[in-house]
Design an enzyme around this catalytic site. Structure first.
Site, short mmCIF file in Angstrom:
data_model
loop_
_atom_site.label_atom_id
_atom_site.label_comp_id
_atom_site.label_asym_id
_atom_site.label_seq_id
_atom_site.Cartn_x
_atom_site.Cartn_y
_atom_site.Cartn_z
N HIS A 35 30.37 3.59 40.59
CA HIS A 35 30.35 5.04 40.41
C HIS A 35 29.51 5.70 41.49
CE1 HIS A 35 26.30 5.74 38.54
NE2 HIS A 35 26.44 4.55 38.02
N ASP B 89 21.00 4.10 41.58
CA ASP B 89 22.03 4.10 40.54
C ASP B 89 22.98 5.25 40.86
OD1 ASP B 89 23.59 4.11 38.28
OD2 ASP B 89 22.01 4.79 36.94
N GLU C 54 30.63 8.72 35.87
CA GLU C 54 30.21 7.56 35.05
C GLU C 54 29.06 7.93 34.15
OE1 GLU C 54 27.84 3.91 34.04
OE2 GLU C 54 27.23 5.70 35.13
N GLU C 55 28.13 8.70 34.71
CA GLU C 55 26.87 8.98 33.98
C GLU C 55 27.07 9.85 32.74
OE1 GLU C 55 24.23 7.44 34.46
OE2 GLU C 55 24.08 6.84 36.56
N ASP D 104 27.24 -2.09 39.65
CA ASP D 104 26.28 -1.05 39.27
C ASP D 104 24.89 -1.66 39.26
OD1 ASP D 104 25.20 1.36 38.27
OD2 ASP D 104 26.77 1.59 36.77
N HIS E 59 17.16 5.72 36.53
CA HIS E 59 17.22 7.13 36.13
C HIS E 59 15.89 7.85 36.34
CE1 HIS E 59 21.21 6.99 33.67
NE2 HIS E 59 21.29 6.38 34.83
CO CO Z 1 23.04 5.44 35.60
ZN ZN Z 2 24.94 3.43 37.10
#
Ligand code: CO
Ligand code: ZN
Length: 322
Positions: free
Chosen positions: A58, A158, A187-188, A210, A296
């Protein structure tokens, strides 16, 4: 592609235009065709006559969205994806047009609730703020790129590190498989892009690429994955139980080529693998992850050696004669 450029590029979920353009400019050097779909997924196809394989990474990142602008020019906001609300105090965010804001909270005891928080872009009136941003505008977290001998630190590792890995595999991989390198959108916010692209590509085998959590810091929950321990072969996460044959093949290839690897059971969060494996009549799906600390946050940290191991393992998978 320079890791710095790809991690620092702006692109929250649903607003992947800039990052898509950046990846496309590189992918066009190695793929036979590069195209986008209506959701904003970017697909780079290296044609072959054998198995149809999909690699998915992603390209969106977490962020915030403006919900309201008050009389004094302060912005109220909501989250895009998994934002740790308790850790937002005085973080910087950047809008698509380059406007920077600082997050603070109105609450006396610095109670960290989204409803009490605001973004300060340095405007003193509503009109001044509205000349710079609008309700519905998104911003991403600011987190500079730093590289040491062994690790990379940045916002959006990420999953831009996964995107970088796909580009490198695209450059290196030869063989007869028909490989679709899919840079997915949204994706998130719930694996949304991958759902559409898995349907359109209809692969026989798929791997989600990922980041994954690690268990190797004083703050981490117990988990076997550690930074520098090699590419992580996914066993499961909250969205998927990986196909046993795919998992075994990845392990076999790692052993054959002397690629450091470790087994990943991620008990929090999902990946694009979750959306892909239930597509159509099911897809044999696995995952190769890059261990990352502080996921994150604006200071995600990954190991260069793990990244290189993941690139090697993914290349071996793409070249495998099934
Ligand atoms: Co993420
Ligand atoms: Zn991710």
């Amino acid at each position: 592609m320079e890791m710095k450029a790809i991690t620092q590029c702006w692109g929250p979920s649903g607003r992947e235009g800039k990052i898509s353009e950046l990846i496309k400019s590189e992918a066009e050097k190695y793929a036979d065709e590069v195209y986008t779909d209506a959701l904003g997924n970017l697909i780079a196809h290296k044609k072959g006559s054998e198995k149809k394989i999909m690699l998915a990474a992603h390209m969106d990142e977490i962020g915030v969205v403006v919900t309201y602008i008050d009389e004094n020019g302060f912005l109220r906001f909501s989250n895009i994806g998994g934002v740790y609300i308790k850790r937002l105090l005085n973080r910087r965010v950047e809008f698509a047009n380059g406007v920077i804001g600082v997050i603070d909270t109105e609450s006396d005891n610095k109670e960290m609730k989204l409803s009490k928080m605001f973004i300060d872009i340095g405007a003193s009136t509503k009109a001044e703020a509205e000349s710079k941003v609008s309700v519905g505008d998104m911003a991403v977290f600011v987190g500079d790129y730093i590289e040491t001998d062994s690790v990379i630190i940045s916002k959006a590792l990420d999953n831009r590190i996964g995107c970088a890995a796909l580009l490198e595999v695209m450059e290196r991989a030869s063989g007869d498989n028909d490989v679709y390198f899919c840079f997915t959108a949204q994706e998130e916010v719930g694996l949304r892009g991958a759902k559409a692209v898995a349907y359109s590509v209809a692969p026989e085998y798929a791997l989600a690429v990922d980041v994954t959590d690690t268990g190797d810091t004083p703050s981490a929950d117990k988990m076997a994955v550690k930074l520098g321990g090699g590419a992580a072969v996914k066993v499961m996460d909250r969205s998927v139980i990986c196909n046993a044959d795919v998992r075994s093949l990845l392990i076999e290839l790692a052993k054959r080529d002397g690629i450091p690897y470790q087994l990943e059971v991620m008990t929090d969060g999902g990946t694009d693998a979750g959306a892909i494996h239930t597509s159509r009549d099911g897809v044999k799906t696995g995952g190769v992850s890059i261990p990352t600390r502080y996921i994150h946050s604006p200071s995600e940290m990954a190991s260069k050696a793990d990244y290189n191991a993941a690139v090697k393992l993914l290349t071996a998978f793409c070249e495998y004669k099934f």
